[in-house]
Every structure is written in C-alpha cells, then in structure tokens.
Design an enzyme around this catalytic site. Sequence first.
Site, PDB file in Angstrom:
ATOM      1  N   GLY A   1      12.880   6.894  15.128  1.00  0.00           N
ATOM      2  CA  GLY A   1      11.705   7.677  15.466  1.00  0.00           C
ATOM      3  C   GLY A   1      10.969   7.378  16.750  1.00  0.00           C
TER       4      GLY A   1
ATOM      5  N   CYS B   1      23.607   4.794  23.887  1.00  0.00           N
ATOM      6  CA  CYS B   1      23.416   3.388  24.278  1.00  0.00           C
ATOM      7  C   CYS B   1      24.800   2.742  24.390  1.00  0.00           C
ATOM      8  CB  CYS B   1      22.526   2.650  23.276  1.00  0.00           C
ATOM      9  SG  CYS B   1      23.004   2.843  21.550  1.00  0.00           S
TER      10      CYS B   1
ATOM     11  N   CYS C   1      19.316  13.661  16.113  1.00  0.00           N
ATOM     12  CA  CYS C   1      19.683  12.437  15.381  1.00  0.00           C
ATOM     13  C   CYS C   1      18.510  11.487  15.548  1.00  0.00           C
ATOM     14  CB  CYS C   1      20.970  11.838  15.938  1.00  0.00           C
ATOM     15  SG  CYS C   1      22.358  13.006  15.994  1.00  0.00           S
TER      16      CYS C   1
END
Length: 492
Positions: free
Chosen positions: A232, A353, A228
């Site tokens: 980048g 996260c 995923c």
Amino acid sequence: MALYVTAAEILEKAERKQGALKTLVYDSKFPNIKQLFALVCEAQKFSSVLQEIIESTKLLKLTKLKMPLAKVLLYDLLIGRGLKCGGTWKANMMKHRPRLQAELARMKVRRKVSRNEDLLPAGSPADQLPRYVRVNTLKTTVGDVVDYLKREGFSYLGQAVRLDNLTLKNKEFVMDLHLPEVLVFPPNTDFHDHFLYKAGHIILQDKASCLPAYLLHPPPGSHVIDSCAAPGNKTSHLAAIMKNRGRLFAFDLDGKRLSTMSTLLLRAGVSCHQLANRDFLTVDPDDPQYKDVEYILLDPSCSGSGMVCLRDGSPADQEEEKARLAALASFQLRCLNHSLRFPRLKRLVYSTCSIHSQENEEVVAACLQQNPNFRLVPLLAQWPERGQEPLSQCLRASTTKTLTHGFFVALLEKVSGARGIKEKPAVPVSEAESVPPAPSSDAKIPDAAEENYDCSDAEEMLTSAVGEINDSSNKKRRRKRKRKKKKAAKAD
C-alpha cells in the site's frame, strides 16, 4: 515455536542458495507472513555476527540446537524484541543469556562500536543506503515535518543538488534532489517508534519505490488503478498526489496483505480508494465502473533481485532460475497487455524491483511491439541511470548510481488520436517541472489526538512488519506497567 522452526528452515535454504528469500517465505504458507519475513530477513542480515557469538560460546554443544535455529532464536533474544516462544527452547536460551550478552558486549568493545548495526560487515549495501522518508501530504506538509524534526534536534541542510549531498551523518537530513516530498537521512536512522510515523505523517519508503506514483502523477479527480497494490505505500502515494479526490481502484490477490494494506491506508488518511481482493487479470476492462480510468500503476510480482535484503544469491540450478525469470516475464507481459485494454487509458507506469532486463526492457519492448498505439515517455533527464538501449527513455536505479534499491520504471502513453481519443502531445515528465522551493516554517503539525490511525516490494513489507512488531511490544510494556501500578495500589 512454529515461527522459529519455519524461520530456521527458510534461513537454511536461503543460505544454501535453494531459493530467493521472499519466495521461500511465501511458499511456507505460514499464517503471519510479515512476522516471519521480518525475522528471517533480520536474522540473515546479522548472520555472521550471530554465528560468531554462537561459536565462541559453544552454544550448539550446550543446547543441542542446529545452527539455523540457534541463529533465529539468538537474534530475537539479543537484537530483536525478545523470544516469542516458551518451553525447553526458551529455558535453554535464557539459561545462557548472560554469557551470550557478555559475548555481544565484548564483540562491540573489540570492534570499537556502540550499536548492533555497526557490527555488520563493512561495505554491506544495506548499510550504505540512506534512510528515505516520504512526507504524507494528505496529513501534513514538507515544511511542517522539517520544522518538527528541527525542534527535535535534527539538522536540516536544505535541498540536495547532487548525489553526494545524500551522504549524511549523525542527525543531518536533506530534501531529495529529485523528489521534493522525500527527505533523506543517514543509513539506519530509525523512525518506527516516532510520532510522525505512527500518526501517518511520514511513510518509510525507498526513494526508487516512490518513482512510479510520482511519474504517473494522476491529477485530482481522476480515476486510477493500482493493479498489484499491497502492501500500500504506492497506493497512499497516488492518493496524496490526487489529494484524495477521484477514485483509486486497488487490487491484490493476497487477502492477508490486502487486510494489512487497509490498516496502512487508514493510518495514512486515504479515503478515495476502493480495495478488491481479486486477481487483476480477471478484471474486465469494459466493466462500466472502470469506464473513466485514465491512469494505471502496474507493479507486478517480480524476482525482487533489486532489493538489497533479498540478495541471497541465485539458486544453484541456473536452468531453474532461467525458467523462473521466463515465467515471471510472461506473467508481467500479460499484465501489461491487459492493462492497455482499458478503453480510456492515457498513461501507464510499469515498474519492477528487478535488475534483470528480461523482466524490464524486454517486457516493455514486447508490449510496445504488440501495442503500436502506445509509446514511451522520456523520464527525468537528470536521472543518473537510464534503461538499457534502445529504451533509454526508461529509468533504472541501483545502490551504486542512485543510492537506492535496484528498480526499473517505464511510462507508456497512448499515441494521440488512438481509439478516437484526442490527447495532448507527450511532454517528457519533469523536464518542464520546476522543483518546489524549500519548505516554509509557518504551519504546525496537528496534535496526535486529531489523527487517524502503509513486494509489492519486500522492503515495504519488512518496514511495516518491523513497525507492527514494535507497536505490539510497546503495548505489552504499557500493559505490564499498568499491572504493576494496580498491584502497588492494592498493597498500599
């Protein structure tokens, strides 16, 4: 105008606890997601400051605007890069601009500060976090960057040895105590207009976000999947660790984010990647092109609850929040189980996260129960925050204990001999690794002319969004100066 209407609607919903900011932005289907996210996130951060200015100048009464719309317009007018609309709204805001600027100046005088950022509420988590900068070793070295910054007047204090050393001021900076390619600066240090950032020598990336690639550590020449991948930053980190040798397959379902990612990877000098606008769950693990994949980084969609700029409270409906977390956890477990089906897989890093155990330890525990041929690898014994028991091999990160955004990382390794693959016994990552010595000052950073021109986590998206907005503004100013010069030349 559509930008401000949409931003105002999202800001109002977020402040009423009707959803997480990131989710509201993506659900809006706005054409330029990054621009919208940057505006809403920054307007929300300065919300109390903007409201005080609006109320003291009676702006709502004078312009007939509603508070959320007034906030996003006022942010761009006074703090951002200027209003991006025309018509009645711009005319009204420009009419009152002198009064609004004067009130902002008076506010700074009253609070005895000189910067807009210093007006933010004291103790705000975002205001306390250091600025982390990852050196892009595909283009330069840590030593080069340190020397370049020292020549610019920054004061290098060497490598940190404890967390207290990351509390910095003015132009001080240090090498991180855990990640030797990460440099640490005082909070709110801005590099968006800096040559090193624009040329791809440095990546603005939170320290916790650097952990997944650092811990997976695929060797040069290996085949790796970033499942995923957009926007980048982690992909470019993997490529740097691989020294651009091998194959790096990067997947993302969002075509626009993948397009932005392509630009970021080009600027970072990444060349070993193969991008695919595709749902990772539809990728066949037995496809011959993935037969040599031995390492996977899985950073799936999550609640984003660990991101400081997204802490806009839980939705008012607690049952709705529970259902949302359950759906996310189910998706994350599917992604994890799917990843482990690649036949030659040796190691996988799973990260989020999120601060919720439902998305972290519970997902990993369920996966290990369903996949007994994999085990957890103990990570960074010196790291101050561990996964919740009994999964203490994993890492957690937080604003209080690690001075980062909230994060979770687990490293899964195939048990020796599973599926007929012979592997070496697991060694706790970084237990035996020595931290590289402080950078030397021998090498030089290449000239700009030699260079080519980086939630999943929300901070990375905001960083690239703000950077692009700044770049765009700089280009407009240059074009304006050229036009003035041409007019002057004609007049002569």
